[in-house]
Design an enzyme around this catalytic site. Sequence first.
Site, mmCIF file in Angstrom:
data_model
loop_
_atom_site.group_PDB
_atom_site.id
_atom_site.type_symbol
_atom_site.label_atom_id
_atom_site.label_comp_id
_atom_site.label_asym_id
_atom_site.label_seq_id
_atom_site.Cartn_x
_atom_site.Cartn_y
_atom_site.Cartn_z
ATOM 1 N N GLU A 1 -1.187 -8.838 4.922
ATOM 2 C CA GLU A 1 -1.117 -9.021 6.375
ATOM 3 C C GLU A 1 -2.488 -8.958 7.040
ATOM 4 O O GLU A 1 -2.665 -9.428 8.169
ATOM 5 C CB GLU A 1 -0.173 -7.979 7.005
ATOM 6 C CG GLU A 1 -0.739 -6.576 7.157
ATOM 7 C CD GLU A 1 -0.689 -5.742 5.893
ATOM 8 O OE1 GLU A 1 -0.971 -4.526 5.974
ATOM 9 O OE2 GLU A 1 -0.373 -6.289 4.818
ATOM 10 N N CYS B 1 0.835 -1.196 0.000
ATOM 11 C CA CYS B 1 0.000 0.000 0.000
ATOM 12 C C CYS B 1 0.879 1.259 0.000
ATOM 13 O O CYS B 1 1.506 1.567 -0.998
ATOM 14 C CB CYS B 1 -0.978 -0.042 1.167
ATOM 15 S SG CYS B 1 -2.360 1.121 1.008
ATOM 16 N N HIS C 1 -3.444 -5.549 1.043
ATOM 17 C CA HIS C 1 -2.769 -5.822 2.310
ATOM 18 C C HIS C 1 -2.799 -7.307 2.654
ATOM 19 O O HIS C 1 -3.743 -7.778 3.304
ATOM 20 C CB HIS C 1 -3.464 -5.060 3.448
ATOM 21 C CG HIS C 1 -3.252 -3.590 3.447
ATOM 22 N ND1 HIS C 1 -2.249 -2.980 4.181
ATOM 23 C CD2 HIS C 1 -3.908 -2.589 2.825
ATOM 24 C CE1 HIS C 1 -2.308 -1.664 4.004
ATOM 25 N NE2 HIS C 1 -3.310 -1.408 3.180
#
Length: 230
Positions: free
Chosen positions: A205, A86, A203
């Site tokens: 994660e 990002c 993302h």
Amino acid sequence: MKAAVIVFPGSNCDRDVAVALEQSMGRAPAMIWHGESELPKLDLIVIPGGFSYGDYLRCGAMAAHSPIMREVKARAAKGTLVLGICNGFQVLTEAQLLPGALMRNASLKFVCKDVQLKVENAKSSFTRGYKAGQVVQIPVAHGDGNYFADGETLRRLKGEGRVAFRYVDANGKATDDANPNGSIDNIAGILNEKGNVLGMMPHPERLSDPLLGGTDGRTMFEALAKVVLA
């Protein structure tokens, strides 16, 4: 495996990615403040999401000139793996570690939702845990994720297999409706020429634990651990 997460003023996903790295690799990464000028011996450097320097000037433009980025660029040139997520993707383009630019979303609105991605390149150290053509679900959360590159750059990215991910629908089709930000050719992530630097707007994660609703993102971190430990 030794990993580090670079922390800028305004980073807000640094802890998220640190947790994902520790879960997949068995050890916590080093957290490196942007003002540092040296890095320890590392296998992986992650530039996390957030709003470095409050997104003033251009997203990632100020962070790209932080002292630590000189060392990040030097390590990348020597083959160290670098992942920008990002805002991290924005920093990598501003630092000229990746081509192109991230502009305002076509809708001019912040977009925060789960999206479908097609794995276009499953041969890189980052993506080899997936299968080519596999559709995975990864969240996005950005206001400036509209990837743009000139015609020649786009031809090179496609011709050299450097498009890592594309925004697609549930059937794997790269449609306008599946594109959350207007990115050219539905591009969600790209690799550098050597294949050791990946920038992506989604993302991973944020979907790396069953408690978060899925583990499609964890596959990336586990693949990185296997590559380095092999």
